[in-house]
Design a protein around this motif. Structure first.
Motif, PDB file in Angstrom:
ATOM      1  N   ILE A 120       0.848  -1.202   0.000  1.00 23.93           N
ATOM      2  CA  ILE A 120       0.000   0.000   0.000  1.00 23.93           C
ATOM      3  C   ILE A 120       0.881   1.249   0.000  1.00 23.93           C
ATOM      4  CG2 ILE A 120      -1.992  -1.052   1.151  1.00 23.93           C
ATOM      5  CD1 ILE A 120      -1.048   0.218   3.775  1.00 23.93           C
ATOM      6  N   PRO A 121       0.395   2.346  -0.569  1.00 22.10           N
ATOM      7  CA  PRO A 121       1.182   3.585  -0.550  1.00 22.10           C
ATOM      8  C   PRO A 121       1.242   4.172   0.862  1.00 22.10           C
ATOM      9  CG  PRO A 121      -0.909   3.927  -1.680  1.00 22.10           C
ATOM     10  CD  PRO A 121      -0.842   2.481  -1.326  1.00 22.10           C
ATOM     11  N   VAL A 122       2.397   4.724   1.217  1.00 18.32           N
ATOM     12  CA  VAL A 122       2.617   5.295   2.549  1.00 18.32           C
ATOM     13  C   VAL A 122       2.858   6.791   2.407  1.00 18.32           C
ATOM     14  CG1 VAL A 122       4.125   5.269   4.577  1.00 18.32           C
ATOM     15  CG2 VAL A 122       3.554   3.134   3.433  1.00 18.32           C
TER      16      VAL A 122
ATOM     17  N   VAL B  53      -7.905  19.667  -3.118  1.00 14.29           N
ATOM     18  CA  VAL B  53      -9.144  18.892  -3.068  1.00 14.29           C
ATOM     19  C   VAL B  53      -9.230  17.958  -4.270  1.00 14.29           C
ATOM     20  CG1 VAL B  53     -11.668  19.061  -3.109  1.00 14.29           C
ATOM     21  CG2 VAL B  53     -10.341  20.677  -1.776  1.00 14.29           C
ATOM     22  N   ARG B  54      -8.639  18.347  -5.374  1.00 13.79           N
ATOM     23  CA  ARG B  54      -8.708  17.567  -6.612  1.00 13.79           C
ATOM     24  C   ARG B  54      -7.560  16.565  -6.773  1.00 13.79           C
ATOM     25  NH1 ARG B  54     -10.607  22.681  -8.128  1.00 13.79           N
ATOM     26  NH2 ARG B  54     -12.732  22.586  -8.902  1.00 13.79           N
ATOM     27  N   ARG B  55      -6.631  16.506  -5.824  1.00 19.63           N
ATOM     28  CA  ARG B  55      -5.461  15.623  -5.958  1.00 19.63           C
ATOM     29  C   ARG B  55      -5.865  14.170  -6.108  1.00 19.63           C
ATOM     30  NH1 ARG B  55      -2.550  12.359  -2.292  1.00 19.63           N
ATOM     31  NH2 ARG B  55      -0.577  11.748  -3.196  1.00 19.63           N
ATOM     32  N   ARG B  56      -6.858  13.737  -5.382  1.00 21.91           N
ATOM     33  CA  ARG B  56      -7.239  12.323  -5.385  1.00 21.91           C
ATOM     34  C   ARG B  56      -7.831  11.875  -6.724  1.00 21.91           C
ATOM     35  NH1 ARG B  56      -5.334   9.713  -0.687  1.00 21.91           N
ATOM     36  NH2 ARG B  56      -4.504  11.474   0.443  1.00 21.91           N
ATOM     37  N   SER B  57      -8.291  12.805  -7.534  1.00 28.05           N
ATOM     38  CA  SER B  57      -8.812  12.440  -8.855  1.00 28.05           C
ATOM     39  C   SER B  57      -7.808  12.772  -9.960  1.00 28.05           C
ATOM     40  CB  SER B  57     -10.140  13.144  -9.119  1.00 28.05           C
ATOM     41  OG  SER B  57      -9.971  14.547  -9.049  1.00 28.05           O
TER      42      SER B  57
ATOM     43  N   TYR C  67      -2.234  10.611  -9.127  1.00 30.67           N
ATOM     44  CA  TYR C  67      -2.696   9.789  -8.009  1.00 30.67           C
ATOM     45  C   TYR C  67      -3.269   8.472  -8.521  1.00 30.67           C
ATOM     46  CZ  TYR C  67      -4.843   8.416  -3.617  1.00 30.67           C
ATOM     47  OH  TYR C  67      -5.197   7.719  -2.489  1.00 30.67           O
ATOM     48  N   GLN C  68      -4.012   8.523  -9.607  1.00 29.13           N
ATOM     49  CA  GLN C  68      -4.564   7.300 -10.199  1.00 29.13           C
ATOM     50  C   GLN C  68      -3.441   6.378 -10.669  1.00 29.13           C
ATOM     51  OE1 GLN C  68      -7.757   6.559  -9.902  1.00 29.13           O
ATOM     52  NE2 GLN C  68      -7.995   8.533  -8.893  1.00 29.13           N
ATOM     53  N   GLU C  69      -2.366   6.973 -11.183  1.00 28.08           N
ATOM     54  CA  GLU C  69      -1.203   6.187 -11.606  1.00 28.08           C
ATOM     55  C   GLU C  69      -0.519   5.527 -10.404  1.00 28.08           C
ATOM     56  OE1 GLU C  69       3.078   7.266 -13.514  1.00 28.08           O
ATOM     57  OE2 GLU C  69       1.328   8.213 -14.453  1.00 28.08           O
ATOM     58  N   LEU C  70      -0.430   6.264  -9.281  1.00 34.77           N
ATOM     59  CA  LEU C  70       0.143   5.703  -8.058  1.00 34.77           C
ATOM     60  C   LEU C  70      -0.665   4.502  -7.592  1.00 34.77           C
ATOM     61  CD1 LEU C  70       2.067   5.830  -5.545  1.00 34.77           C
ATOM     62  CD2 LEU C  70       0.314   7.287  -4.508  1.00 34.77           C
ATOM     63  N   LEU C  71      -1.984   4.644  -7.540  1.00 35.26           N
ATOM     64  CA  LEU C  71      -2.835   3.530  -7.125  1.00 35.26           C
ATOM     65  C   LEU C  71      -2.725   2.365  -8.107  1.00 35.26           C
ATOM     66  CD1 LEU C  71      -6.084   5.259  -5.824  1.00 35.26           C
ATOM     67  CD2 LEU C  71      -4.174   4.348  -4.503  1.00 35.26           C
TER      68      LEU C  71
ATOM     69  N   ILE D 155      -4.527  -1.045  -7.390  1.00 30.75           N
ATOM     70  CA  ILE D 155      -5.706  -0.622  -6.630  1.00 30.75           C
ATOM     71  C   ILE D 155      -6.563   0.245  -7.541  1.00 30.75           C
ATOM     72  CG2 ILE D 155      -6.532   0.707  -4.651  1.00 30.75           C
ATOM     73  CD1 ILE D 155      -3.883   0.006  -3.247  1.00 30.75           C
ATOM     74  N   GLN D 156      -7.867  -0.054  -7.619  1.00 34.90           N
ATOM     75  CA  GLN D 156      -8.770   0.733  -8.458  1.00 34.90           C
ATOM     76  C   GLN D 156      -9.221   1.945  -7.709  1.00 34.90           C
ATOM     77  OE1 GLN D 156      -8.025  -2.105  -9.115  1.00 34.90           O
ATOM     78  NE2 GLN D 156      -8.856  -2.896 -10.960  1.00 34.90           N
TER      79      GLN D 156
END
Length: 182
Positions: free
Chosen positions: A132-134, A164-168, A172-176, A181-182
């Protein structure tokens, strides 16, 4: 109340006028998130005992907005992984992480969670960042409660400055995606 000053969180930068205050949404959301983190302890060893001391009255992690310790991943946003994680436990840790709602943050507490510690064996995961990412690493064997508080404060600074938009974001999607992880 006495003349002593109350330690309050400083408001974000903005325009102040009579009867109004204007600032950026990112700053307000970041301030609210940083000062209301709900920890989920995933403790397996001696670092868990240090976390208990951190939550107790002497160190009182509640001063930092982490009053409500959650033992349900669906009601937490800060995962504290403390102690030795075996390779058999890695899928469970990942499942707990995936059950947490976004935004979610991870603190790796202690040498065992950060790097496998002294247990360089076939059965021990050599760092939870393999599954998991830390966000924050707290070193030590075991780390003192002051170090855990410092790790939470570092995470608060990260959360305050996060968009606020970092998670989308594609990054970030590339990290997951790198962790499948989807």
């Amino acid at each position: 109340m006495s003349d002593s000053k109350i330690n309050m969180v400083a408001p974000p930068e903005g325009v102040v006028g009579e009867g109004f205050f204007a600032t950026k949404l990112n700053d307000v959301v970041g301030l609210a998130r940083a000062n209301s983190l709900w920890p989920l302890p995933f403790a397996t060893s001696c670092c868990g005992i240090e976390f208990m001391a951190t939550m107790a009255s002497h160190y009182d992690l509640a001063r930092f907005g982490s009053e409500r310790v959650s033992f349900s991943p669906r009601q937490a946003d800060m995962l504290l992984v403390m102690g030795t994680i075996s390779k058999k436990m890695a899928p469970i840790l990942r499942q707990v992480y995936e059950q947490m709602a976004e935004p979610r943050w991870v603190i790796s507490v202690g040498a065992c969670a950060c790097s496998g510690g002294i247990f360089d064996t076939y059965s021990v995961l050599q760092g939870i960042d393999k599954v998991i990412p830390v966000d924050v690493y707290v070193p030590g064997c075991p780390p003192r409660p002051e170090q855990i508080v410092d790790g939470v404060m570092r995470l608060q600074e990260l959360v305050k400055s996060e968009s606020v938009r970092r998670r989308s974001s594609p990054e970030y999607q590339e990290l997951l995606a790198s962790y499948n992880i989807q």
